[in-house]
Enzyme design. Structure first.
Site, PDB file in Angstrom:
ATOM      1  N   HIS A 373      11.139  -1.673  77.538  1.00 24.21           N
ATOM      2  CA  HIS A 373      10.247  -0.930  78.315  1.00 24.21           C
ATOM      3  C   HIS A 373      10.810   0.731  78.278  1.00 24.21           C
ATOM      4  O   HIS A 373       9.916   1.622  79.131  1.00 24.21           O
ATOM      5  CB  HIS A 373      10.229  -1.176  79.800  1.00 24.21           C
ATOM      6  CG  HIS A 373       8.975  -1.102  80.571  1.00 24.21           C
ATOM      7  ND1 HIS A 373       8.128  -0.111  80.250  1.00 24.21           N
ATOM      8  CD2 HIS A 373       8.338  -1.974  81.504  1.00 24.21           C
ATOM      9  CE1 HIS A 373       7.092  -0.347  80.900  1.00 24.21           C
ATOM     10  NE2 HIS A 373       7.192  -1.131  81.751  1.00 24.21           N
ATOM     11  N   ARG A 601     -15.532 -25.512  13.510  1.00 28.36           N
ATOM     12  CA  ARG A 601     -14.401 -24.673  14.471  1.00 28.36           C
ATOM     13  C   ARG A 601     -13.872 -25.695  15.043  1.00 28.36           C
ATOM     14  O   ARG A 601     -14.256 -26.607  15.998  1.00 28.36           O
ATOM     15  CB  ARG A 601     -15.000 -23.927  15.330  1.00 28.36           C
ATOM     16  CG  ARG A 601     -14.238 -23.436  16.590  1.00 28.36           C
ATOM     17  CD  ARG A 601     -14.847 -22.323  17.452  1.00 28.36           C
ATOM     18  NE  ARG A 601     -14.497 -22.055  18.652  1.00 28.36           N
ATOM     19  CZ  ARG A 601     -13.293 -20.997  18.657  1.00 28.36           C
ATOM     20  NH1 ARG A 601     -12.945 -20.535  17.701  1.00 28.36           N
ATOM     21  NH2 ARG A 601     -12.885 -20.996  19.928  1.00 28.36           N
TER      22      ARG A 601
END
Length: 618
Positions: A373, A601
């Site tokens: 505080h 491929r």
């Protein structure tokens, strides 16, 4: 024998130990390990103790000092060994001293006296009528209630007193030091329905992608860091410089994590290492740093730097069921946030979960902000908790940033108030769910994550639950599914959305609602709209092996036959896994022969890893 540190360094050592905050006790424990075996601690600890010495500039530890002390020898004791003499206990005033007879020796008249005493007692006792045992009593427990006037004998032994050492002693000193900090506490409760649902979405994505799991503490810790950018005063601390009160404004946010560890002997110890410079981290980086710190704590690998410079801390007593806490604040730190348990309000904890879902009742999380505080005011603490509340409800794009950091290709769930559908003029929510299912079937492919080169969050108006006047409160409500997912049952909206996204919005997009034949559409739906099931570990390993085989074969060809004309499969190695699975399923279904027609491929790779040709033949 190690040399004690220079007494002139005592002040510096004390100041250094004070910077450890709640981890002060660790200095004594690590120093004992260092004095016994310097190789058992990290090099950073060795450098620290060489520079500062032990806690408070102390010399050898108590254990080491005890080992170096020569035991007092008792004169006349054989071999010169140390003897321990026990002083006989003095009898209590007024107590009669009795001498026990030797073993095998009888006391005259004892047997006759005992027999006479027993006979007298038996004759004086009234004959007790046997009563039946009540049905509720198990194991032959008599139905008569216990006599309330009969109490057990009191034990007059003295309480046990144990001198605190190590971690408990340092904790006691830290608590004494915390009394000097004038603290105040702010408390705020917030619904966790949205955070609960966001965590489910995130962990489901992580389980399908790279693995791992986030916790509620990860989300809250990251929200703390983001909220400090809006309320930076909560990162300040108090100090005394040259006898004058001073507010310290750190240059970074170092988030401390309170980690409660249970030792092998059952005792607990609290470690508070910190994540450094959190304000510069994305959520993915914050998550990794968080797990790194916790992992080092569990493995006892924390270094001196892990404890230094903590500016704000997070403690989570909610893991043991605590609703909320007011923790102590150590000197050198301005604020600590406590995260309580996530439960339904007490008045609803005995209610049916389905009823709570119908009433839009969410579990609650209570946050506490305990602050110094002297440098932080109550209004700032309250504003900070309000910002945490807003971020955890999705304000300022909080969850959008988290989803983007984790590369989740969908928008997060949005916070919204529940929409009632009890009025006659409104469309029932059951009809809205059917509209949502049909939208995913027709346009789900538009939200599929099919671009591996670029990340973006995908969104489509027709696939947003809020477009159909549904909210997060409907996620745990059950609806009839019709022909969806096998048909004939009821599912929670959360599970319906999960199946829809797994079927249409992951890494494969399916567009088929243009087909005019209902039978064909139904055939696709029955095979696509199925709950997602994770493959077993053995299947994952088999897929990985096939990918490795395809990748290694292509690498070998391009290395061995440099310049040779060929059609590589590089970039399409996953096709080998797909072909292998098709052939496996075909064999299990009794197919006798498979003919593969394909272009050039990847032909060599298929011959090697699918057909089974040897490398020599190829």
């Amino acid at each position: 024998m190690a040399t004690a540190p220079d007494p002139s360094s005592s002040t510096a050592s004390t100041e250094a130990s004070n910077s450890f905050g709640a981890n002060d006790w660790l200095l004594e424990e690590m120093y004992d390990r260092y004095r016994n075996d310097a190789t058992s601690v990290d090099d950073s600890w060795v450098s620290y103790f060489k520079e500062h010495g032990g806690p408070g500039g102390a010399g050898p530890s108590r254990q080491t000092a005890a080992k170096q002390t020569t035991p007092t020898q008792v004169a006349g004791h054989p071999n010169g060994q140390q003897a321990t003499q026990k002083k006989p206990a003095e009898p209590k005033p007024g107590a009669q001293q009795k001498t026990a007879p030797a073993r095998g020796q009888q006391v005259a008249g004892n047997s006759s006296k005992e027999s006479h005493k027993k006979a007298t007692v038996e004759s004086a006792s009234p004959v007790k009528e046997e009563r039946p045992i009540k049905p509720g009593n198990q194991g032959g427990v008599p139905a008569d209630p216990p006599n309330p006037s009969v109490r057990p004998e009191q034990d007059d032994s003295e309480p046990t007193r144990t001198t605190l050492r190590g971690a408990p002693a340092r904790t006691a000193k830290n608590m004494d030091a915390s009394i000097s900090v004038p603290t105040a506490t702010s408390v705020r409760s917030l619904p966790v329905k949205l955070m609960f649902d966001q965590r489910i979405v995130i962990n489901n994505h992580l389980r399908r992608a790279r693995g791992g799991k986030i916790s509620y503490t990860h989300l809250l810790g990251y929200a703390m860091v983001k909220a400090l950018a809006l309320v930076p005063a909560m990162n300040n601390s108090y100090d005394v410089v040259d006898g004058k009160p001073t507010m310290v404004v750190p240059s970074h946010v170092n988030l401390g994590l309170a980690i409660d560890q249970v030792k092998d002997d059952g005792t607990r110890q609290l470690l508070v290492p910190s994540i450094k410079a959190c304000e510069a981290l994305s959520f993915a980086q914050f998550w990794a740093a968080y797990e790194d710190v916790v992992g080092k704590a569990r493995g006892n690998k924390l270094t001196v730097d892990d404890f230094a410079g903590t500016t704000i801390s997070l403690t989570n007593p909610g893991t043991i069921g605590t609703s909320h806490s007011v923790p102590r604040l150590m000197p050198g730190q301005g604020c600590i946030i406590g995260m309580g348990s996530m439960k339904y309000p007490p008045e609803f904890q005995g209610s049916d979960p389905e009823r709570l879902s119908e009433m839009s009742v969410s579990k609650l999380l209570t946050l506490t902000s305990t602050y110094d505080h002297r440098v932080i005011q109550g209004a700032q603490s309250g504003e900070y908790l309000a910002r945490l509340h807003g971020l955890l409800l999705g304000e300022d794009g909080f969850y959008d940033d988290i989803f983007a950091s984790l590369r989740i290709p969908y928008e997060p769930i949005r916070w919204a108030q529940d929409i009632s559908a009890d009025h006659e003029h409104q469309v029932s929510k059951q009809a809205r769910v059917f509209e949502l299912i049909n939208s995913y079937r027709a346009r789900g492919h538009l939200m599929a994550d099919t671009d591996p080169l670029e990340y973006r969050q995908r969104h489509h108006h027709d696939l947003d639950v809020q477009t159909h006047e549904l909210t997060l409160w409907d996620l745990d409500r059950e609806f009839a599914t019709g022909s969806f997912a096998g048909g004939g049952g009821r599912m929670k909206l959360r599970h319906i959305l999960g199946v829809l996204r797994d079927s249409y919005c992951r890494t494969i997009g399916i567009e088929y609602m243009h087909i005019q034949e209902p039978v064909q559409r139904k055939w696709i739906q029955d095979r696509v709209e199925r709950p997602h099931k994770s493959l077993p570990r053995e299947e994952h390993l088999r897929i990985l092996d096939k990918l490795n085989e395809a990748e290694i074969f292509e690498t070998f060809l391009q290395t061995k036959f440099v310049g040779q004309k060929r059609f590589s499969l590089e970039g399409g190695e996953s096709g080998i896994v797909v072909l292998d699975e098709i052939c496996e399923q075909a064999a299990e279904n009794g197919l006798a022969e498979v003919c593969i027609g394909m272009p050039h491929r990847g032909r060599l790779n298929v011959l090697a890893n699918i057909v089974g040709k040897s490398y020599g033949q190829i």
